[in-house]
Design a protein around this motif. Structure first.
Motif, short mmCIF file in Angstrom:
data_model
loop_
_atom_site.label_atom_id
_atom_site.label_comp_id
_atom_site.label_asym_id
_atom_site.label_seq_id
_atom_site.Cartn_x
_atom_site.Cartn_y
_atom_site.Cartn_z
N LEU A 194 27.40 45.02 45.59
CA LEU A 194 25.99 44.92 45.99
C LEU A 194 25.14 45.93 45.23
O LEU A 194 24.02 45.62 44.81
N GLY A 195 25.67 47.14 45.03
CA GLY A 195 24.93 48.17 44.31
C GLY A 195 24.69 47.81 42.86
O GLY A 195 23.74 48.30 42.26
N ALA A 196 25.55 46.96 42.29
CA ALA A 196 25.38 46.52 40.91
C ALA A 196 24.61 45.20 40.84
O ALA A 196 24.60 44.55 39.79
N ASP A 197 23.96 44.82 41.96
CA ASP A 197 23.24 43.54 42.05
C ASP A 197 24.17 42.39 41.72
O ASP A 197 23.78 41.42 41.05
N GLY A 198 25.41 42.50 42.17
CA GLY A 198 26.41 41.48 41.87
C GLY A 198 26.69 40.56 43.04
O GLY A 198 26.06 40.63 44.09
N ALA A 199 27.66 39.68 42.83
CA ALA A 199 28.02 38.65 43.81
C ALA A 199 29.23 39.12 44.62
O ALA A 199 30.17 39.70 44.07
N THR A 200 29.21 38.85 45.91
CA THR A 200 30.34 39.23 46.76
C THR A 200 30.48 38.25 47.92
O THR A 200 29.50 37.69 48.40
N ILE A 201 31.74 38.04 48.35
CA ILE A 201 32.07 37.14 49.45
C ILE A 201 32.81 37.96 50.51
O ILE A 201 33.76 38.68 50.19
N ALA A 202 32.38 37.85 51.77
CA ALA A 202 33.08 38.50 52.88
C ALA A 202 33.74 37.42 53.72
O ALA A 202 33.08 36.47 54.16
N VAL A 203 35.05 37.55 53.94
CA VAL A 203 35.80 36.60 54.77
C VAL A 203 36.09 37.29 56.09
O VAL A 203 36.84 38.27 56.14
N LEU A 204 35.50 36.79 57.18
CA LEU A 204 35.60 37.44 58.49
C LEU A 204 36.72 36.84 59.32
O LEU A 204 37.11 35.69 59.14
N ARG A 247 43.52 35.61 58.44
CA ARG A 247 42.35 35.63 57.55
C ARG A 247 42.75 35.99 56.12
O ARG A 247 42.15 35.52 55.14
N ASN A 248 43.80 36.82 55.99
CA ASN A 248 44.18 37.31 54.66
C ASN A 248 44.66 36.20 53.73
O ASN A 248 44.54 36.30 52.51
N ARG A 249 45.23 35.14 54.30
CA ARG A 249 45.69 34.04 53.43
C ARG A 249 44.51 33.35 52.76
O ARG A 249 44.62 32.86 51.64
N VAL A 250 43.36 33.31 53.46
CA VAL A 250 42.15 32.70 52.89
C VAL A 250 41.64 33.54 51.73
O VAL A 250 41.25 33.01 50.68
N ILE A 251 41.64 34.86 51.89
CA ILE A 251 41.20 35.75 50.81
C ILE A 251 42.08 35.54 49.59
O ILE A 251 41.59 35.44 48.45
N ALA A 252 43.40 35.46 49.80
CA ALA A 252 44.33 35.28 48.67
C ALA A 252 44.13 33.95 47.97
O ALA A 252 44.12 33.87 46.74
N ALA A 253 43.95 32.88 48.75
CA ALA A 253 43.83 31.55 48.16
C ALA A 253 42.48 31.32 47.50
O ALA A 253 42.37 30.57 46.54
N LEU A 254 41.46 31.98 48.01
CA LEU A 254 40.09 31.76 47.53
C LEU A 254 39.85 32.38 46.16
O LEU A 254 38.91 32.01 45.46
N THR A 255 40.72 33.31 45.74
CA THR A 255 40.46 34.14 44.57
C THR A 255 41.47 33.88 43.46
O THR A 255 42.54 33.32 43.67
N ARG A 256 41.13 34.37 42.25
CA ARG A 256 42.01 34.23 41.09
C ARG A 256 43.11 35.30 41.09
O ARG A 256 44.14 35.14 40.44
N GLY A 257 42.87 36.39 41.77
CA GLY A 257 43.83 37.47 41.82
C GLY A 257 43.46 38.46 42.90
O GLY A 257 42.32 38.47 43.39
N THR A 258 44.42 39.30 43.30
CA THR A 258 44.21 40.28 44.36
C THR A 258 44.56 41.67 43.86
O THR A 258 45.63 41.89 43.30
N VAL A 259 43.63 42.61 44.05
CA VAL A 259 43.86 44.02 43.72
C VAL A 259 44.02 44.80 45.02
O VAL A 259 43.15 44.71 45.89
N VAL A 260 45.10 45.56 45.14
CA VAL A 260 45.32 46.38 46.33
C VAL A 260 45.05 47.84 45.96
O VAL A 260 45.63 48.37 45.02
#
Length: 409
Positions: A194-204, A247-260
């Protein structure tokens, strides 16, 4: 025959009301599927593979009617499951849920809709029944270039800094940052984007109108304004421990990769990483101190299939298009690194302290006297050496540089 008691009569009335709504939805035409799926998000829990299988076999309208007692129960449905659906049936009003999300400026997205992210279909029978969404952006379009940044809630300052830096760096490179809006790493990643005026998705793990945690109400509203907030649960639903995990399975499937970024052995972010691995997504981790319990889970991930990354460039190199390479990593370049090999040999032949004559330097460098003299004057013009009568020595600046290089590893 005895007359039914008040409780039985109430259950019958609830079932009759739910059945009437299901029948009405079936007659409603194309919107019947949305109404039925909206009802199923309240009747069932997310990620239930049995429900997913019934959906595939029966379709949403028929499944809704079966679960509320309008027709024969789904194959293999236990009495306990049917009793649980009956208890929830009296609260079913999918039209009201759809109106509620519309009043928030949102919508309900179903499989087959133009906005449905097709990568969620990789979950098979565990894919969401539908997604409730707030935000003007197209979820499908954004998910095509999305990366998850997840980690510990009780993270360190290091974890917060890394997550925010990754969030802003990825946003600046045109990537969508996806996370779960939790305290710690999740919130820092969202704020960085948000601070970089970028795009973000929140999965609740709650309804899209129930901000959780409460302390992130303002952050979630900002995500809804600048990005997209999505949830599997209908409006007014509250989170539970199991819903966070699912909820975490949706985050994993929705994205190209996951950084921990920072995770203990039992961290929920590792569940996201395992789902990502199972789905064939790229899994990455940011290393931390080996003495930190908050990095134990990440290091275990990196010992397996996880890939070590340190910044947004390295993330993009792994999940981006061919040619999206991170810059080469090397230490600082000093002047002597740019010398030709022959001049470098003469410079190396000079003593760290004191002087040497041309003949001794030629012998040490393995070169002729004339070539050595030529290289010495070249080094003199470049500021590496000084002449002391008929002898040569390093300049003061080069002595300092040389001693620091010799003292390093």
């Amino acid at each position: 025959m005895n007359a039914p008691g008040p409780a039985a009569a109430a259950d019958d009335a609830s079932a009759a009301t739910a059945s009437a709504r299901a029948a009405q939805a079936e007659r409603a035409g194309p919107d019947a599927v949305h109404v039925a799926r909206a009802a199923l998000t309240r009747l069932t829990e997310p990620g239930d593979e049995a429900v997913g299988r019934w959906l595939r076999e029966l379709g949403p309208v028929a499944l809704w009617r079966a679960l509320v007692g309008e027709c024969a129960p789904p194959p293999g449905a236990s009495p306990r499951r049917l009793a649980g659906c009956a208890l929830r049936a009296d609260r079913l009003d999918p039209a009201a849920d759809l109106a509620a999300v519309e009043a928030l400026g949102g919508r309900f997205i179903c499989p087959g809709d133009p906005e449905w992210p097709s990568q969620l279909d990789d979950l098979g029978d565990a894919r969401p029944i539908g997604l409730w969404a707030r935000g003007r952006a197209s979820l499908r379009t954004w998910a095509l270039r999305s990366v998850a940044v997840v980690g510990a809630r009780a993270c360190t300052e290091y974890g917060t800094h890394i997550a925010a830096t990754l969030g802003s760096g990825l946003a600046e490179r045109g990537w969508v940052v996806t996370s779960g809006a939790a305290y710690g790493v999740d919130g820092a990643a969202h704020r960085g984007a948000l601070g970089a005026d970028g795009a973000t998705i929140a999965v609740l793990a709650s309804g899209v109108n129930i901000p959780y945690p409460r302390g992130h109400a303002e952050l979630i509203d900002r995500v809804a304004e600048q990005g997209v907030v999505v949830a599997e649960l209908p409006p007014d639903s509250h989170p539970t421990r199991s819903r966070f995990v699912l909820r975490n399975r949706v985050i994993a499937a929705l994205t190209r990769g996951t950084v921990v970024v920072e995770a203990q052995y039992r961290s929920g972010s590792l569940v996201t990483a395992r789902w990502a691995q199972r789905l064939g997504r790229c899994v990455m981790g940011v290393p931390g101190p080996v003495t930190s319990g908050l990095s134990e889970g990440v290091h275990e991930l990196l010992r397996g299939e996880g890939v070590l990354i340190s910044d947004a460039d390295e993330v993009v190199e792994l999940i981006g298009a061919m040619g999206d390479l991170a810059p080469a990593r090397r230490g600082p370049v000093v002047g002597r690194d740019l010398l030709a090999p022959a001049a470098g040999r003469v410079l190396d032949a000079l003593p760290a302290r004191g002087t040497a004559d041309t003949r001794a330097l030629a012998r040490s460098a393995g070169m002729s006297h004339d070539e050595t003299l030529t290289k010495l004057y070249e080094l003199l013009s470049l500021g590496f050496v000084e002449r002391a009568r008929d002898r040569w020595e390093l300049t003061r600046a080069e002595r300092r540089t040389g001693s620091s290089r010799r003292g390093g590893s």
